[in-house]
Design an enzyme around this catalytic site. Structure first.
Site, PDB file in Angstrom:
ATOM      1  N   LYS A   1      32.861  32.781  50.917  1.00  6.42           N
ATOM      2  CA  LYS A   1      32.704  32.182  49.579  1.00  6.42           C
ATOM      3  C   LYS A   1      34.024  31.558  49.108  1.00  6.42           C
ATOM      4  O   LYS A   1      34.053  30.420  48.648  1.00  6.42           O
ATOM      5  CB  LYS A   1      32.231  33.236  48.554  1.00  6.42           C
ATOM      6  CG  LYS A   1      30.918  33.902  48.927  1.00  6.42           C
ATOM      7  CD  LYS A   1      30.483  34.935  47.898  1.00  6.42           C
ATOM      8  CE  LYS A   1      31.420  36.104  47.735  1.00  6.42           C
ATOM      9  NZ  LYS A   1      31.529  36.981  48.918  1.00  6.42           N
TER      10      LYS A   1
ATOM     11  N   ARG B   1      27.119  38.829  40.201  1.00  2.00           N
ATOM     12  CA  ARG B   1      26.971  39.825  41.262  1.00  2.00           C
ATOM     13  C   ARG B   1      25.926  40.878  40.919  1.00  2.00           C
ATOM     14  O   ARG B   1      25.684  41.779  41.723  1.00  2.00           O
ATOM     15  CB  ARG B   1      28.309  40.533  41.425  1.00  2.00           C
ATOM     16  CG  ARG B   1      28.998  40.248  42.728  1.00  2.00           C
ATOM     17  CD  ARG B   1      30.330  40.922  42.602  1.00  2.00           C
ATOM     18  NE  ARG B   1      30.952  41.166  43.835  1.00  2.00           N
ATOM     19  CZ  ARG B   1      31.941  40.427  44.324  1.00  2.00           C
ATOM     20  NH1 ARG B   1      32.342  39.357  43.708  1.00  2.00           N
ATOM     21  NH2 ARG B   1      32.517  40.777  45.436  1.00  2.00           N
TER      22      ARG B   1
HETATM   23  P1  AP5 Z   1      36.593  34.561  52.548  1.00  3.16           P
HETATM   24  O1  AP5 Z   1      36.346  33.122  52.255  1.00  3.16           O
HETATM   25  O2  AP5 Z   1      37.794  35.203  51.963  1.00  3.16           O
HETATM   26  O3  AP5 Z   1      35.272  35.405  52.238  1.00  3.16           O
HETATM   27  P2  AP5 Z   1      34.631  35.807  50.836  1.00  3.16           P
HETATM   28  O4  AP5 Z   1      33.153  35.659  50.964  1.00  3.16           O
HETATM   29  O5  AP5 Z   1      35.296  35.086  49.705  1.00  3.16           O
HETATM   30  O6  AP5 Z   1      34.977  37.343  50.845  1.00  3.16           O
HETATM   31  P3  AP5 Z   1      35.609  38.299  49.732  1.00  3.16           P
HETATM   32  O7  AP5 Z   1      35.981  39.559  50.450  1.00  3.16           O
HETATM   33  O8  AP5 Z   1      36.690  37.635  48.943  1.00  3.16           O
HETATM   34  O9  AP5 Z   1      34.386  38.536  48.862  1.00  3.16           O
HETATM   35  P4  AP5 Z   1      34.177  39.696  47.942  1.00  3.16           P
HETATM   36  O10 AP5 Z   1      32.960  39.197  47.248  1.00  3.16           O
HETATM   37  O11 AP5 Z   1      34.049  41.040  48.525  1.00  3.16           O
HETATM   38  O12 AP5 Z   1      35.551  39.811  47.137  1.00  3.16           O
HETATM   39  P5  AP5 Z   1      36.008  39.304  45.715  1.00  3.16           P
HETATM   40  O13 AP5 Z   1      37.402  38.880  45.805  1.00  3.16           O
HETATM   41  O14 AP5 Z   1      35.000  38.390  45.105  1.00  3.16           O
HETATM   42  O15 AP5 Z   1      36.624  34.701  54.155  1.00  3.16           O
HETATM   43  C1  AP5 Z   1      36.947  35.927  54.774  1.00  3.16           C
HETATM   44  C2  AP5 Z   1      37.779  35.673  56.040  1.00  3.16           C
HETATM   45  O16 AP5 Z   1      36.994  34.976  56.999  1.00  3.16           O
HETATM   46  C3  AP5 Z   1      39.024  34.804  55.811  1.00  3.16           C
HETATM   47  O17 AP5 Z   1      40.052  35.319  56.627  1.00  3.16           O
HETATM   48  C4  AP5 Z   1      38.626  33.401  56.288  1.00  3.16           C
HETATM   49  O18 AP5 Z   1      39.736  32.715  56.817  1.00  3.16           O
HETATM   50  C5  AP5 Z   1      37.598  33.734  57.357  1.00  3.16           C
HETATM   51  N1  AP5 Z   1      36.493  32.765  57.405  1.00  3.16           N
HETATM   52  C6  AP5 Z   1      35.801  32.283  56.333  1.00  3.16           C
HETATM   53  N2  AP5 Z   1      34.815  31.449  56.735  1.00  3.16           N
HETATM   54  C7  AP5 Z   1      34.890  31.412  58.115  1.00  3.16           C
HETATM   55  C8  AP5 Z   1      34.118  30.747  59.133  1.00  3.16           C
HETATM   56  N3  AP5 Z   1      33.059  29.966  58.814  1.00  3.16           N
HETATM   57  N4  AP5 Z   1      34.460  30.951  60.423  1.00  3.16           N
HETATM   58  C9  AP5 Z   1      35.498  31.777  60.756  1.00  3.16           C
HETATM   59  N5  AP5 Z   1      36.252  32.443  59.840  1.00  3.16           N
HETATM   60  C10 AP5 Z   1      35.954  32.274  58.532  1.00  3.16           C
HETATM   61  O19 AP5 Z   1      35.911  40.668  44.870  1.00  3.16           O
HETATM   62  C11 AP5 Z   1      36.803  41.743  45.113  1.00  3.16           C
HETATM   63  C12 AP5 Z   1      36.453  42.903  44.182  1.00  3.16           C
HETATM   64  O20 AP5 Z   1      36.572  42.476  42.800  1.00  3.16           O
HETATM   65  C13 AP5 Z   1      35.017  43.418  44.301  1.00  3.16           C
HETATM   66  O21 AP5 Z   1      34.871  44.378  45.331  1.00  3.16           O
HETATM   67  C14 AP5 Z   1      34.803  44.016  42.897  1.00  3.16           C
HETATM   68  O22 AP5 Z   1      35.442  45.274  42.773  1.00  3.16           O
HETATM   69  C15 AP5 Z   1      35.537  43.045  41.988  1.00  3.16           C
HETATM   70  N6  AP5 Z   1      34.674  41.947  41.506  1.00  3.16           N
HETATM   71  C16 AP5 Z   1      34.805  40.615  41.759  1.00  3.16           C
HETATM   72  N7  AP5 Z   1      33.840  39.919  41.139  1.00  3.16           N
HETATM   73  C17 AP5 Z   1      33.080  40.821  40.472  1.00  3.16           C
HETATM   74  C18 AP5 Z   1      31.914  40.712  39.673  1.00  3.16           C
HETATM   75  N8  AP5 Z   1      31.333  39.529  39.416  1.00  3.16           N
HETATM   76  N9  AP5 Z   1      31.396  41.864  39.144  1.00  3.16           N
HETATM   77  C19 AP5 Z   1      31.961  43.062  39.367  1.00  3.16           C
HETATM   78  N10 AP5 Z   1      33.069  43.239  40.142  1.00  3.16           N
HETATM   79  C20 AP5 Z   1      33.618  42.119  40.690  1.00  3.16           C
END
Ligand code: AP5
Length: 213
Positions: free
Chosen positions: A13, A88
């Protein structure tokens, strides 16, 4: 254009949203990034959110929704946005819709980035993030040109504290229980498009751009 990117942790994402924001000239809003900024600045919200984030749990809806609404009403969002990590829960989706409705707007497209567990764990356990601009890299999939240095701004890269295997598994469980129903929410509204996010990042990007046109 108002786009929501849905999908499990590690589906890509953040990677896709950053590139889409540049290509489509839209604001990129990541609730994960906003929460991490609050944690690093040690704000009251950051202090409250940190414990949930470290455990891989969701931060309570009211805290995240308030933060999101404050961000989404800023001037740079007037031409549209790409939401990454929000909504989410169904409650967050309803809050977002109500807020947009009040402003005579609506979500145009929800893209579900579908990824397998094996790929997710490989991606998250090797993810590197820039400490300054937030760009994403991967130890093997998308390595930086210089070890642990951001290609874009030259700052140092780090591994997120919630990218430990045990926390990744917890985040996946939380996703299946609390966030997966949001996919059906947008499907019922006729807004949902699914993409195989295990494919190469460039292929996924082209497909999202095609859907957004
Ligand atoms: P990346 O693009 O970073 O993946 P992502 O889907 O953004 O994963 P996240 O871990 O950031 O999502 P998340 O939803 O758990 O975390 P968030 O920060 O929102 O890609 C991952 C890796 O793969 C990278 O190394 C990239 O280079 C590689 N990659 C990507 N695409 C690729 C491809 N096609 N091929 C090969 N490699 C690839 O949330 C963190 C925390 O915040 C949550 O756990 C929660 O506690 C809190 N939080 C955030 N939003 C909310 C909400 N709305 N409500 C409640 N709590 C929330």
């Amino acid at each position: 254009m108002k786009i929501v990117l849905l999908g499990p942790p590690g589906a890509g994402k953040g990677t896709q949203a950053k590139e889409l924001a540049k290509r489509l000239k839209l604001a990129h809003i990541s609730t994960g990034d906003l929460l991490r900024q609050n944690v690093s600045k040690d704000t009251a919200l950051g202090k409250e959110a940190q414990g949930y984030m470290n455990k891989g749990a969701l931060v309570p809806d009211e805290l995240v929704s308030k933060m999101l609404i404050e961000r989404i009403t800023r001037a740079d969002v007037k031409d549209g946005f790409i939401l990454d990590g929000f909504p989410r829960t169904i409650a967050q989706a309803e809050t977002l819709d109500a807020m947009l409705r009040d402003n005579k707007m609506m979500i145009d497209l929800a893209v579900y980035l579908d990824s397998t567990e094996k790929v997710i764990i490989q991606r998250l356990s090797g993810r590197l993030v820039c400490s300054k601009c937030g760009a994403n890299f991967h130890i093997t999939n998308m390595p930086p040109k210089i070890n642990m240095v951001c290609d874009g701004c030259g700052s140092s890269l780090y591994q997120r504290s919630d990218d430990k295997e045990e926390t990744i598994r917890r985040r996946l469980d939380v996703y299946k229980k609390e966030s997966a129903p949001v996919i059906q929410y947008y499907e019922a509204k006729g807004k949902l498009e699914r993409i195989n996010a295990d494919l190469d990042a460039g292929v996924v990007l082209d497909e999202i751009i095609r859907l957004a046109k």
